[in-house]
Write an enzyme that holds these catalytic residues in place. Structure first.
Site, PDB file in Angstrom:
ATOM      1  N   LYS A  76       0.829  -1.216   0.000  1.00 26.31           N
ATOM      2  CA  LYS A  76       0.000   0.000   0.000  1.00 26.31           C
ATOM      3  C   LYS A  76       0.857   1.257   0.000  1.00 26.31           C
ATOM      4  O   LYS A  76       0.462   2.268  -0.581  1.00 26.31           O
ATOM      5  CB  LYS A  76      -0.976  -0.035   1.165  1.00 26.31           C
ATOM      6  N   LYS A  83      -3.280 -11.631  -8.542  1.00 31.59           N
ATOM      7  CA  LYS A  83      -4.564 -12.201  -8.113  1.00 31.59           C
ATOM      8  C   LYS A  83      -5.723 -11.280  -8.504  1.00 31.59           C
ATOM      9  O   LYS A  83      -5.514 -10.099  -8.759  1.00 31.59           O
ATOM     10  CB  LYS A  83      -4.550 -12.425  -6.601  1.00 31.59           C
ATOM     11  N   LYS A 123     -10.470  -6.252  -6.030  1.00 24.01           N
ATOM     12  CA  LYS A 123     -11.692  -5.466  -6.163  1.00 24.01           C
ATOM     13  C   LYS A 123     -11.535  -4.255  -7.077  1.00 24.01           C
ATOM     14  O   LYS A 123     -12.408  -3.928  -7.838  1.00 24.01           O
ATOM     15  CB  LYS A 123     -12.142  -4.960  -4.790  1.00 24.01           C
TER      16      LYS A 123
END
Ligand code: TYM
Length: 334
Positions: A115, A197, A200
């Site tokens: 992040k 992967k 969202k």
């Protein structure tokens, strides 16, 4: 206590549409566990503030996520389904657990480092202590099983460490939780291009969402990357082909998967046919969930009742832990 069911907790962020990774990594297990265990499932809106400070869409996202969870098979009569910010007890436990977490280990967490790379201008303290808040989610309910995908494994290990440190200092109060999956390993559903992967918010063309309509599902799958096929019998599959087979194993019948496996091994696989079959099986899987979700979402009164009832039940259980924790620390003055 004898005869009592084990406690389960898991959570999901309201930061976008639910995708197949969420479903097969987590939600499918939640649905199966709700009859077997004492289950708490939580929409973690506080966590989403660490990366999504703009809250214009938050309410819509929370409502949609709630209905997607119920549409996927969670039954608010069988499990406690609630919103994190409805349970202030979590925030208090988070505060105590922050004293059990060291800056160095938080900085080394994989999700934190990711992040920091993604939002270098907003490396806030909430982002750093994200795993501590997640630990509070879990420990507040005395959960021992945490059904999650592979990407959450490190957070659950950290939760155990924080709980152990707390117990060491203040007495044996917190339960030690473990990541859980019905299969032998935690799941990681790859994106349709085989790179990374499913997630969202990124990579929407390569991610299948439970809200996708039939045409989008078909388009996305037909566009998935393939090559001209193997030239040697029984070759190792490239990642992007392996990803398509993994999806097929999830939604297609065994004999269908076996046929394409054997075509691959005999070097006569037709990826166009495989993708057509996968798309139809995927549509059969996703469209009933999408339809149920849409119906639930329209019933605002039902949704309100579910959220209120979930909050009450979650607070009741959270309070039990919090009182024990306060006593153990010695926060009792009169
Ligand atoms: P979140 O919202 O990113 O994802 C929710 C669940 O979906 C799983 N998942 C995947 N599994 C397999 N393959 C994928 N491609 C994939 N993408 C997502 C995640 O592993 C997760 O189980 N930090 C958590 C939310 C959280 C939580 C908790 C989880 C907050 N408190 C307490 C468990 C217990 C998260 O960001 O999940």
């Amino acid at each position: 206590m004898e005869g009592k069911k084990e406690i389960v907790l898991s959570g999901i962020r309201p930061t976008g549409f639910v995708h197949l990774g969420n479903y097969f990594g987590a939600i499918r297990n939640w649905v199966n566990m709700q009859t077997e265990f004492d289950c708490y499932f939580c929409v973690v809106d506080w966590h989403s503030l660490t990366t999504h400070p703009d809250t214009k869409e938050l309410q819509t996202n929370v409502h949609r996520l709630m209905s997607e969870l119920i549409g996927s098979g969670l039954d608010p009569e069988k499990c406690v389904l609630y919103i994190q910010s409805d349970v202030p007890e979590i925030a208090e436990l988070y505060l105590y657990l922050n004293m059990m977490a060291y800056k160095g280990e938080l900085e080394k967490t994989v999700t934190f480092k990711d992040k920091v790379r993604m939002q270098p201008d907003n490396v806030n303290a909430g982002l750093l202590t994200y795993p501590v808040l997640q630990s509070a989610d879990i420990l507040i309910h005395r959960a021992v099983k945490v059904p999650v995908g592979k990407d959450q494994e490190q957070h659950i290990e950290m939760t155990r460490n924080f709980a152990e440190r707390f117990n060491h200092r203040y007495g044996d109060v917190l339960s030690l939780p473990y990541a859980f999956n019905y299969g032998s390993e935690l799941t990681k559903v790859m994106s349709l291009d085989g790179i990374g992967k499913m997630s969202k918010s990124e990579n929407q063309m390569n991610t299948l969402y439970l809200a996708d309509d039939d045409d989008s599902i078909r388009k996305k799958i037909m566009k998935a990357k393939t090559d001209s096929g193997p030239t040697e019998p029984n070759s190792v599959k490239p990642d992007f082909i392996d990803g398509l087979f993994s999806l097929m194993k999830i939604v297609s019948k065994n004999d269908v998967v076996e046929k394409f496996e054997s075509d691959f091994n005999n070097c006569n696989i037709r990826y166009g046919d495989m993708k057509k079959q996968l798309a139809e099986d995927m549509i059969n899987f996703i469209s009933p969930i999408r339809k149920r979700t849409e119906d639930i979402r329209k019933d605002e009164n039902y949704m309100k009742r579910v959220m209120k009832l979930g909050a009450e039940k979650a607070r009741e259980n959270a309070n039990i832990t919090l009182q024990t924790v306060r006593n153990a620390i010695g926060l009792k003055y009169y």
